[in-house]
Design a protein around this motif. Structure first.
Motif, PDB file in Angstrom:
ATOM      1  N   PHE B  47     -40.119   2.307  10.717  1.00 36.47           N
ATOM      2  CA  PHE B  47     -40.106   3.735  10.118  1.00 36.47           C
ATOM      3  C   PHE B  47     -40.245   3.363   8.556  1.00 36.47           C
ATOM      4  CE2 PHE B  47     -38.402   5.322  13.634  1.00 36.47           C
ATOM      5  CZ  PHE B  47     -37.461   4.508  14.408  1.00 36.47           C
ATOM      6  N   TYR B  49     -39.105   5.857   5.189  1.00 39.85           N
ATOM      7  CA  TYR B  49     -38.549   6.979   4.359  1.00 39.85           C
ATOM      8  C   TYR B  49     -39.105   7.278   3.045  1.00 39.85           C
ATOM      9  CZ  TYR B  49     -35.163   8.526   8.061  1.00 39.85           C
ATOM     10  OH  TYR B  49     -34.989   9.184   9.087  1.00 39.85           O
ATOM     11  N   LYS B  53     -37.054  11.490   3.110  1.00 37.17           N
ATOM     12  CA  LYS B  53     -37.644  11.981   4.476  1.00 37.17           C
ATOM     13  C   LYS B  53     -38.462  10.972   5.196  1.00 37.17           C
ATOM     14  CE  LYS B  53     -38.046  16.741   2.322  1.00 37.17           C
ATOM     15  NZ  LYS B  53     -36.742  17.174   2.834  1.00 37.17           N
ATOM     16  N   LEU B  54     -38.455  11.217   6.529  1.00 38.52           N
ATOM     17  CA  LEU B  54     -39.121  10.185   7.196  1.00 38.52           C
ATOM     18  C   LEU B  54     -40.669  10.627   7.126  1.00 38.52           C
ATOM     19  CD1 LEU B  54     -38.946   8.289   9.612  1.00 38.52           C
ATOM     20  CD2 LEU B  54     -38.929   9.888  11.324  1.00 38.52           C
ATOM     21  N   SER B  55     -41.406   9.670   6.626  1.00 34.09           N
ATOM     22  CA  SER B  55     -42.883   9.794   6.829  1.00 34.09           C
ATOM     23  C   SER B  55     -43.732   8.919   7.510  1.00 34.09           C
ATOM     24  CB  SER B  55     -43.299   9.366   5.024  1.00 34.09           C
ATOM     25  OG  SER B  55     -42.982   7.942   4.909  1.00 34.09           O
ATOM     26  N   ASN B  57     -43.270   6.887  11.248  1.00 29.96           N
ATOM     27  CA  ASN B  57     -42.531   6.409  12.567  1.00 29.96           C
ATOM     28  C   ASN B  57     -43.823   5.789  13.457  1.00 29.96           C
ATOM     29  OD1 ASN B  57     -41.537   6.044  15.262  1.00 29.96           O
ATOM     30  ND2 ASN B  57     -40.363   7.938  15.122  1.00 29.96           N
ATOM     31  N   PRO B  66     -33.456   6.506  13.137  1.00 32.25           N
ATOM     32  CA  PRO B  66     -33.061   6.172  11.761  1.00 32.25           C
ATOM     33  C   PRO B  66     -32.476   7.454  10.990  1.00 32.25           C
ATOM     34  CG  PRO B  66     -35.513   6.786  11.859  1.00 32.25           C
ATOM     35  CD  PRO B  66     -34.837   6.828  13.016  1.00 32.25           C
ATOM     36  N   GLU B  67     -31.907   7.117  10.045  1.00 29.41           N
ATOM     37  CA  GLU B  67     -31.238   8.193   9.041  1.00 29.41           C
ATOM     38  C   GLU B  67     -31.082   7.795   7.769  1.00 29.41           C
ATOM     39  OE1 GLU B  67     -26.942   8.189   9.706  1.00 29.41           O
ATOM     40  OE2 GLU B  67     -26.759  10.303   8.665  1.00 29.41           O
ATOM     41  N   CYS B  68     -31.505   8.550   6.759  1.00 27.88           N
ATOM     42  CA  CYS B  68     -31.431   8.270   5.337  1.00 27.88           C
ATOM     43  C   CYS B  68     -30.484   9.287   4.592  1.00 27.88           C
ATOM     44  CB  CYS B  68     -32.763   8.361   4.571  1.00 27.88           C
ATOM     45  SG  CYS B  68     -32.951   7.557   2.868  1.00 27.88           S
TER      46      CYS B  68
END
Lengths: 109, 116
Positions: B47, B49, B53-55, B57, B66-68
């Motif tokens: 992953f 980020y 923001k998840l950019s 995957n 995942p978490e940011c």
């Protein structure tokens, strides 16, 4: 991102220069050449990177051929602590770094 | 401070457990990454980020989440893992200033995960 080809393993005598080659024949104009190393079960450590010109820092030198299709990482005076897997990576995008299979360098006393 | 800190360093979990891996950096970096590394293999990107923001995957199974929560923290939530998910999980960060490929990644020392 372009793929890289490295020899799977190399040996180097302690105190001698270690020259690690990398082929990246499909590299494009905006791709940088990066070198990282990984000592057993630790996170990869940045060594050096470059685009066209040769680069040198306190750890190593990077020699990139004029056509940019290959490069060589030089560790000028290898020590036992330089034993590691060395990864050559070519990279264009800001949000990726894809590792190849790398070269396992063994420095021999 | 040029460190990426990962906790825990080692984790053993059962296939029905829920656990989380944590990654922290205080370099002001805006891009953060999770990699998975099996024994004797190169790290594989999972992953990315960018600005929280998840950019990216890389087709990772949903048992990895995942978490940011903010620009300094990155978590990887684990649920219903399989024994083949046992690996070294690496976190990395980079400035994320849009400089294309001219931006090095800084890696943490990883979490060695064993799934029983």
């Amino acid at each position: 991102d372009a793929k890289t080809t490295q020899p799977p393993s190399m040996d180097c005598a302690e105190g001698r220069a270690a020259n690690l080659p990398c082929n990246h024949s499909t590299i494009s104009g905006n791709e940088y050449v990066y070198w990282y190393r990984q000592i057993h079960s630790q996170g990869p450590q940045y060594i050096i990177h470059g685009l066209k010109n040769n680069e040198t820092n306190e750890m190593a030198s990077l020699i990139i051929t004029e056509d940019r299709k290959s490069s060589t990482l030089i560790l000028p005076h290898a020590t036992l602590r330089d034993t590691a897997v060395y990864y050559c990576i070519v990279r264009a995008g800001a949000n990726n770094l894809f590792f190849g299979t790398g070269t396992r360098l063994t420095v021999i006393p | 401070d040029t460190e990426v800190t990962q906790t825990p360093k080692h984790l053993v979990m059962g296939m029905t457990n829920k656990k989380s891996l944590k990654c922290e950096q205080h370099m002001g970096h805006r891009a953060m990454y999770w990699y998975k590394q099996k024994a004797k293999k190169p790290p594989e990107l999972m992953f990315v980020y960018s600005y929280e923001k998840l950019s990216i995957n890389e087709s990772v199974p949903s048992r990895f989440s995942p978490e940011c929560p903010n620009s300094s923290l990155l978590n990887l939530h684990l649920h219903a893992l399989q024994p083949e998910d046992s690996a070294l999980y690496l976190c990395a960060s980079s400035p994320g200033q849009g400089r294309g490929g001219n931006e090095k990644l800084f890696f943490g020392s990883g979490t060695q995960l064993s799934v029983l």
